[in-house]
Design a protein around this motif. Structure first.
Motif, short mmCIF file in Angstrom:
data_model
loop_
_atom_site.label_atom_id
_atom_site.label_comp_id
_atom_site.label_asym_id
_atom_site.label_seq_id
_atom_site.Cartn_x
_atom_site.Cartn_y
_atom_site.Cartn_z
N GLU A 28 34.02 30.63 42.91
CA GLU A 28 34.80 29.81 41.79
C GLU A 28 35.55 30.70 40.72
OE1 GLU A 28 33.15 26.05 40.34
OE2 GLU A 28 33.36 27.11 38.64
N LYS A 67 39.55 30.68 39.38
CA LYS A 67 39.84 30.48 38.05
C LYS A 67 40.86 31.85 37.74
CE LYS A 67 35.86 28.36 36.29
NZ LYS A 67 34.37 28.53 35.77
N LEU A 72 38.09 22.37 37.20
CA LEU A 72 37.27 23.50 37.44
C LEU A 72 36.34 23.61 36.25
CD1 LEU A 72 39.77 26.55 38.71
CD2 LEU A 72 37.60 25.60 39.69
#
Lengths: 182, 203
Positions: free
Chosen positions: A64, A68, A130
């Motif tokens: 993740e 990002k 997110l």
């Protein structure tokens, strides 16, 4: 006076409306065609492509934080593009008004503005997915990134500049020594 | 969401992105990927899931940069100029490791001082070329920093470029007009000096 059939004005009307409708559709179709075929204002949005490539990649799955990072780079590129549009707008608008710049360029510019609006919304949506609430500070972050990129690009040139100036000094010294000895 | 897929490899071990096709290093895609890698590394080192607001500065890094700068200053004081240059260089490298999301204004300020100090150390060894490039970098980072204009002028003067030196001093006086004092008197003296030199060489 000859008798005019009641159908005459009707026929006239039908003809007129058909002609106008035909003109309108052809005109609009051409306009859409022109808009679609407009050369984009900016080149390929590499950062955006990287983000979606990573996002849609399943094997191996990308962590993740990498996503990002890719999204932040995308946001930074968006900031860069928006600033560039804002900076050129007043001059371009003035040139267009005076007729120094063609309609096509102006249309391309306005299209670019709309595209960037949509892109920013899309980017914010991804950020919110997110981490909720992230978009509120993400654009601030992206703006700093653009500034910091500029700093780093400039400072990377320092070693080469030093070398060039050093050689200039050496040439001067060699000449001065030669003059003293000569 | 339509996009052009790009040929990327993600290495799950090194957590690094690379291009799957070979490309030249100045390929925009390669540059963009390396930027993502750098940012990812910074995010991993961060103790939060997303970057904090820009005005939050990593204090540990500030401390490390300050220590290196102090060692540079101490070396400079005992006239160990080569050591001072090395320390300032290390400090610059350290400061450039600061994540890109931390306030650019803060970073400019921090790095400007380091380049300006390194310029002074280079000047003490008569390395005018190196010092010139450093002062110019410092001016780029902070235009109102009069000391850097003064140093740039001195370098140019020593390189025999009197006209450019004069311009540098004048620009320094202009840009520093609203800034904190310090070098203004220095700049004025230097300007008078270089004007005198120009008159002499003109005769």
């Amino acid at each position: 006076m000859a008798k005019v059939s009641v159908y005459t004005p009707l026929a006239y009307l039908v003809l007129l409306v058909t002609a106008l409708a035909l003109f309108s559709t052809v005109y609009r179709r051409r306009k859409v065609h022109r808009l679609v075929n407009l050369e984009p204002w900016f080149g390929q949005h590499v950062e955006r492509d990287i983000y979606y490539t990573l996002k849609t990649q399943s094997e191996p799955k990308v962590p993740e934080k990498m996503l990002k990072a890719a999204l932040l780079r995308r946001a930074a590129e968006n900031v860069r593009r928006i600033v560039s549009l804002q900076e050129s707008k007043p001059a371009l608008a003035e040139l267009h008004q005076r007729g120094a710049v063609g309609d096509e360029l102006w249309t391309r510019f306005l299209a670019a503005e709309k595209i960037m609006d949509a892109e920013v919304m899309e980017c914010a949506g991804e950020a919110n997915a997110l981490k909720e609430g992230w978009p509120q500070i993400m654009f601030q972050t992206a703006a700093e990134m653009v500034q910091n990129d500029k700093i780093r690009v400039r400072l990377e040139k320092v070693p080469a500049q030093q070398e060039q100036a050093r050689q200039e000094v050496e040439r001067l010294r060699a000449r001065a020594t030669a003059e003293l000895e000569g | 969401m339509d996009f052009t897929p790009v040929p990327i490899n993600f290495d799950p071990v090194t957590k690094h992105l690379s291009l799957s096709s070979t490309s030249s290093p100045d390929d925009p895609l390669a540059t963009a990927l390396s930027a993502v890698n750098t940012l990812h590394r910074d995010l991993i080192n961060l103790n939060a899931d997303v970057p904090p607001p820009p005005n939050q500065i990593n204090g540990r890094l500030t401390e490390q940069v300050r220590k290196l700068k102090d060692s540079g200053n101490q070396a400079f004081k005992r006239t160990a100029y080569a050591d001072a240059i090395r320390m300032y260089t290390l400090a610059i490298e350290m400061a450039l490791k600061r994540p890109a999301w931390e306030a650019a204004g803060y970073q400019r300020e921090e790095i400007c001082l380091l380049y300006s100090n390194r310029a002074q150390a280079y000047m003490s060894t008569a390395a005018w070329g190196e010092a010139l490039a450093d002062s110019e970098a410092a001016i780029f980072l902070k235009r109102s920093f009069t000391k850097a204009h003064y140093r740039k002028g001195k370098c140019l003067q020593n390189m025999g470029r009197l006209r450019d030196a004069k311009d540098a001093y004048e620009l320094g006086l202009e840009s520093g007009a609203t800034a904190e004092g310090g070098s203004e008197a220095e700049l004025k003296t230097a300007l008078a000096e270089v004007e005198e030199l120009m008159r002499q060489s003109g005769n």
